[in-house]
Design a protein around this motif. Structure first.
Motif, PDB file in Angstrom:
ATOM      1  N   LEU A  99      28.837  36.928  50.742  1.00 29.56           N
ATOM      2  CA  LEU A  99      29.288  38.284  50.421  1.00 29.56           C
ATOM      3  C   LEU A  99      30.058  38.333  49.102  1.00 29.56           C
ATOM      4  CD1 LEU A  99      30.442  39.653  53.906  1.00 29.56           C
ATOM      5  CD2 LEU A  99      28.561  40.510  52.498  1.00 29.56           C
ATOM      6  N   THR A 100      30.767  37.258  48.779  1.00 24.49           N
ATOM      7  CA  THR A 100      31.589  37.238  47.560  1.00 24.49           C
ATOM      8  C   THR A 100      30.873  36.642  46.361  1.00 24.49           C
ATOM      9  OG1 THR A 100      32.542  35.144  48.339  1.00 24.49           O
ATOM     10  CG2 THR A 100      33.779  37.159  48.788  1.00 24.49           C
ATOM     11  N   TYR A 101      29.867  35.806  46.596  1.00 23.01           N
ATOM     12  CA  TYR A 101      29.171  35.143  45.483  1.00 23.01           C
ATOM     13  C   TYR A 101      28.484  36.124  44.526  1.00 23.01           C
ATOM     14  CZ  TYR A 101      25.859  32.158  42.997  1.00 23.01           C
ATOM     15  OH  TYR A 101      25.126  31.540  42.029  1.00 23.01           O
ATOM     16  N   PRO A 102      27.810  37.198  45.018  1.00 26.05           N
ATOM     17  CA  PRO A 102      27.109  38.089  44.083  1.00 26.05           C
ATOM     18  C   PRO A 102      28.031  38.958  43.227  1.00 26.05           C
ATOM     19  CG  PRO A 102      26.237  38.284  46.329  1.00 26.05           C
ATOM     20  CD  PRO A 102      27.525  37.559  46.414  1.00 26.05           C
ATOM     21  N   VAL A 103      29.330  39.025  43.566  1.00 28.69           N
ATOM     22  CA  VAL A 103      30.247  39.855  42.776  1.00 28.69           C
ATOM     23  C   VAL A 103      30.329  39.304  41.354  1.00 28.69           C
ATOM     24  CG1 VAL A 103      32.624  40.661  42.543  1.00 28.69           C
ATOM     25  CG2 VAL A 103      31.602  40.422  44.820  1.00 28.69           C
ATOM     26  N   PRO A 104      30.036  40.118  40.318  1.00 24.74           N
ATOM     27  CA  PRO A 104      30.125  39.622  38.932  1.00 24.74           C
ATOM     28  C   PRO A 104      31.569  39.273  38.590  1.00 24.74           C
ATOM     29  CG  PRO A 104      29.752  41.997  38.977  1.00 24.74           C
ATOM     30  CD  PRO A 104      29.617  41.520  40.379  1.00 24.74           C
ATOM     31  N   LYS A 105      31.811  38.002  38.338  1.00 24.51           N
ATOM     32  CA  LYS A 105      33.187  37.527  38.173  1.00 24.51           C
ATOM     33  C   LYS A 105      33.860  38.110  36.932  1.00 24.51           C
ATOM     34  CE  LYS A 105      32.320  35.098  41.764  1.00 24.51           C
ATOM     35  NZ  LYS A 105      30.923  35.473  41.902  1.00 24.51           N
ATOM     36  N   ILE A 106      33.093  38.415  35.893  1.00 18.32           N
ATOM     37  CA  ILE A 106      33.692  38.986  34.690  1.00 18.32           C
ATOM     38  C   ILE A 106      34.286  40.360  34.991  1.00 18.32           C
ATOM     39  CG2 ILE A 106      31.555  40.064  33.889  1.00 18.32           C
ATOM     40  CD1 ILE A 106      34.255  38.378  31.719  1.00 18.32           C
ATOM     41  N   ALA A 107      33.736  41.049  36.004  1.00 17.18           N
ATOM     42  CA  ALA A 107      34.267  42.359  36.394  1.00 17.18           C
ATOM     43  C   ALA A 107      35.639  42.233  37.049  1.00 17.18           C
ATOM     44  CB  ALA A 107      33.296  43.059  37.336  1.00 17.18           C
ATOM     45  N   LEU A 108      35.967  41.034  37.519  1.00 11.75           N
ATOM     46  CA  LEU A 108      37.263  40.807  38.156  1.00 11.75           C
ATOM     47  C   LEU A 108      38.368  40.515  37.152  1.00 11.75           C
ATOM     48  CD1 LEU A 108      36.175  38.535  41.157  1.00 11.75           C
ATOM     49  CD2 LEU A 108      36.682  40.978  41.213  1.00 11.75           C
ATOM     50  N   LEU A 109      38.015  40.417  35.873  1.00 14.60           N
ATOM     51  CA  LEU A 109      39.010  40.085  34.848  1.00 14.60           C
ATOM     52  C   LEU A 109      40.205  41.042  34.858  1.00 14.60           C
ATOM     53  CD1 LEU A 109      39.945  38.407  32.440  1.00 14.60           C
ATOM     54  CD2 LEU A 109      38.464  39.786  30.969  1.00 14.60           C
ATOM     55  N   PRO A 110      40.000  42.379  34.888  1.00 15.14           N
ATOM     56  CA  PRO A 110      41.167  43.278  34.944  1.00 15.14           C
ATOM     57  C   PRO A 110      42.022  43.073  36.191  1.00 15.14           C
ATOM     58  CG  PRO A 110      39.178  44.500  34.384  1.00 15.14           C
ATOM     59  CD  PRO A 110      38.739  43.141  34.826  1.00 15.14           C
ATOM     60  N   VAL A 111      41.355  42.807  37.334  1.00 11.26           N
ATOM     61  CA  VAL A 111      42.091  42.602  38.588  1.00 11.26           C
ATOM     62  C   VAL A 111      42.940  41.333  38.510  1.00 11.26           C
ATOM     63  CG1 VAL A 111      41.870  42.271  41.078  1.00 11.26           C
ATOM     64  CG2 VAL A 111      40.274  43.779  39.875  1.00 11.26           C
ATOM     65  N   VAL A 112      42.341  40.253  38.019  1.00 14.11           N
ATOM     66  CA  VAL A 112      43.060  38.981  37.898  1.00 14.11           C
ATOM     67  C   VAL A 112      44.247  39.126  36.951  1.00 14.11           C
ATOM     68  CG1 VAL A 112      42.882  36.595  37.086  1.00 14.11           C
ATOM     69  CG2 VAL A 112      41.044  37.580  38.453  1.00 14.11           C
ATOM     70  N   MET A 113      44.054  39.861  35.858  1.00 11.00           N
ATOM     71  CA  MET A 113      45.143  40.048  34.900  1.00 11.00           C
ATOM     72  C   MET A 113      46.248  40.939  35.466  1.00 11.00           C
ATOM     73  SD  MET A 113      43.310  40.262  31.171  1.00 11.00           S
ATOM     74  CE  MET A 113      42.762  38.748  30.367  1.00 11.00           C
ATOM     75  N   LEU A 114      45.883  41.896  36.319  1.00 12.73           N
ATOM     76  CA  LEU A 114      46.901  42.742  36.958  1.00 12.73           C
ATOM     77  C   LEU A 114      47.772  41.916  37.902  1.00 12.73           C
ATOM     78  CD1 LEU A 114      44.953  46.039  37.800  1.00 12.73           C
ATOM     79  CD2 LEU A 114      46.913  45.805  36.269  1.00 12.73           C
ATOM     80  N   PHE A 115      47.150  41.009  38.655  1.00 15.11           N
ATOM     81  CA  PHE A 115      47.886  40.228  39.638  1.00 15.11           C
ATOM     82  C   PHE A 115      48.623  39.036  39.021  1.00 15.11           C
ATOM     83  CE2 PHE A 115      45.301  42.536  42.661  1.00 15.11           C
ATOM     84  CZ  PHE A 115      46.121  42.638  43.777  1.00 15.11           C
ATOM     85  N   PHE A 116      48.010  38.405  38.006  1.00 17.36           N
ATOM     86  CA  PHE A 116      48.572  37.157  37.475  1.00 17.36           C
ATOM     87  C   PHE A 116      49.038  37.259  36.023  1.00 17.36           C
ATOM     88  CE2 PHE A 116      45.637  36.025  40.890  1.00 17.36           C
ATOM     89  CZ  PHE A 116      46.426  35.199  41.668  1.00 17.36           C
ATOM     90  N   GLY A 117      48.960  38.465  35.445  1.00 15.76           N
ATOM     91  CA  GLY A 117      49.450  38.635  34.087  1.00 15.76           C
ATOM     92  C   GLY A 117      48.438  38.214  33.040  1.00 15.76           C
ATOM     93  N   LEU A 118      48.877  38.212  31.777  1.00 21.18           N
ATOM     94  CA  LEU A 118      47.991  37.900  30.661  1.00 21.18           C
ATOM     95  C   LEU A 118      48.114  36.448  30.198  1.00 21.18           C
ATOM     96  CD1 LEU A 118      48.582  41.124  28.490  1.00 21.18           C
ATOM     97  CD2 LEU A 118      46.770  40.702  30.153  1.00 21.18           C
ATOM     98  N   GLY A 119      48.892  35.651  30.914  1.00 22.59           N
ATOM     99  CA  GLY A 119      49.146  34.279  30.486  1.00 22.59           C
ATOM    100  C   GLY A 119      48.040  33.299  30.867  1.00 22.59           C
ATOM    101  N   GLU A 120      48.430  32.040  30.940  1.00 23.70           N
ATOM    102  CA  GLU A 120      47.471  30.959  31.160  1.00 23.70           C
ATOM    103  C   GLU A 120      46.839  31.024  32.550  1.00 23.70           C
ATOM    104  OE1 GLU A 120      46.536  28.880  28.777  1.00 23.70           O
ATOM    105  OE2 GLU A 120      47.906  29.925  27.447  1.00 23.70           O
ATOM    106  N   THR A 121      47.607  31.469  33.540  1.00 29.68           N
ATOM    107  CA  THR A 121      47.117  31.460  34.922  1.00 29.68           C
ATOM    108  C   THR A 121      45.841  32.281  35.079  1.00 29.68           C
ATOM    109  OG1 THR A 121      49.387  31.228  35.726  1.00 29.68           O
ATOM    110  CG2 THR A 121      47.721  31.919  37.322  1.00 29.68           C
ATOM    111  N   SER A 122      45.830  33.496  34.519  1.00 31.36           N
ATOM    112  CA  SER A 122      44.654  34.366  34.668  1.00 31.36           C
ATOM    113  C   SER A 122      43.445  33.786  33.948  1.00 31.36           C
ATOM    114  CB  SER A 122      44.961  35.764  34.129  1.00 31.36           C
ATOM    115  OG  SER A 122      45.312  35.728  32.762  1.00 31.36           O
ATOM    116  N   LYS A 123      43.646  33.143  32.818  1.00 32.72           N
ATOM    117  CA  LYS A 123      42.533  32.560  32.061  1.00 32.72           C
ATOM    118  C   LYS A 123      41.910  31.394  32.833  1.00 32.72           C
ATOM    119  CE  LYS A 123      44.589  33.893  27.643  1.00 32.72           C
ATOM    120  NZ  LYS A 123      45.414  34.926  28.275  1.00 32.72           N
ATOM    121  N   ILE A 124      42.753  30.548  33.394  1.00 33.75           N
ATOM    122  CA  ILE A 124      42.263  29.401  34.160  1.00 33.75           C
ATOM    123  C   ILE A 124      41.585  29.860  35.450  1.00 33.75           C
ATOM    124  CG2 ILE A 124      43.011  27.353  35.454  1.00 33.75           C
ATOM    125  CD1 ILE A 124      45.204  27.001  33.307  1.00 33.75           C
ATOM    126  N   LEU A 125      42.162  30.866  36.104  1.00 28.33           N
ATOM    127  CA  LEU A 125      41.585  31.374  37.344  1.00 28.33           C
ATOM    128  C   LEU A 125      40.201  31.975  37.129  1.00 28.33           C
ATOM    129  CD1 LEU A 125      44.578  33.038  39.242  1.00 28.33           C
ATOM    130  CD2 LEU A 125      43.269  31.023  39.922  1.00 28.33           C
TER     131      LEU A 125
END
Length: 250
Positions: A99-125
């Protein structure tokens, strides 16, 4: 024989590289516009880049890639092995993965940055997310494809669980892991470029966009060439690991 084959591969790479530059130069002559400088101008710009700044930008990008790949390997290997060796865990986790594999991961970039900020953590994640599900599925399928009689042979020889893991399960999983990393590495580098546009002063993505905003097209193309070189070196590293640890396939 092996040495001759390697020389032949190097010659083919150099020939393709030369042909690409010829096509580039012809496009430059036909276009005759500053947005597409000649290869010679770009290579000259590469030679004029400061060594310290260049090492800093490449170093940051490599650190993010290696951290993301390592995280994906650690998590993906554990989950993939668990699903491959246990029918119960496979039934529990299989729907979640699919169910989660087909989700385009690049589309999650704003979500990851909202939760983990703009630093190194979001880039590595983001890099980790790109690789994780492919590694899980590949490891699971690789482990499940190992014939049961392979383990039976080791059992008859008195091998324990640890010996079965190191001699059968891990080599079977490692083969598909390296193939998966080789395939998905290009996507991970592309995602890294997008993540390095935001909230950082270092990295090849930042370097390329900074040159573009300054309308320094030779330096921009030099950055693209260097980013491509980083990807090429990483591909060679995966091939080297494949050659070192997968000799049994040859």
């Amino acid at each position: 024989m092996v040495k001759k084959r390697k020389l032949h591969q190097v010659f083919r790479l150099l020939l393709v590289f030369f042909c690409m530059n010829v096509v580039w130069y012809i496009a430059y002559l036909l276009m005759n516009h500053p947005i597409l400088p000649s290869p010679l101008v770009v290579y000259q710009a590469m030679g004029e880049l400061g060594g310290r700044d260049l090492a800093l930008n490449v170093g940051y990008s490599l650190m993010r890639i290696f951290a993301g790949v390592l995280l994906a390997l650690l998590i993906g290997l554990m989950i993939g092995l668990l699903m491959g060796r246990s029918a119960t865990w496979n039934k529990l986790l299989d729907p979640v993965v699919y169910l989660t594999y087909p989700v385009p991961k690049i589309a999650l970039l704003p979500v990851v940055m909202l939760f983990f900020g703009l630093g190194e953590t979001s880039k590595i994640l983001m890099i980790m997310l790109i690789l994780l599900f492919q590694i899980i599925i590949s490891v699971r399928d690789g482990v499940k494809s190992i014939p049961d009689n392979t383990y039976d042979v080791l059992t008859s020889l008195g091998a324990g669980s640890a010996q079965k893991f190191w001699n059968v399960t891990l080599p079977g999983a490692l083969s598909v892991i390296l193939s998966t990393i080789r395939i998905s590495l290009g996507t991970a580098i592309s995602v890294l470029f997008f993540t390095e546009i935001y909230g950082t002063d270092h990295g090849m993505g930042f370097f390329i966009m900074d040159a573009w905003l300054r309308l320094d097209y030779p330096e921009m193309y030099a950055g693209i060439m260097l980013f491509s070189l980083v990807g090429f070196v990483l591909f060679l590293l995966v091939d080297l690991l494949d050659y070192k640890f997968m000799k049994w396939r040859n």
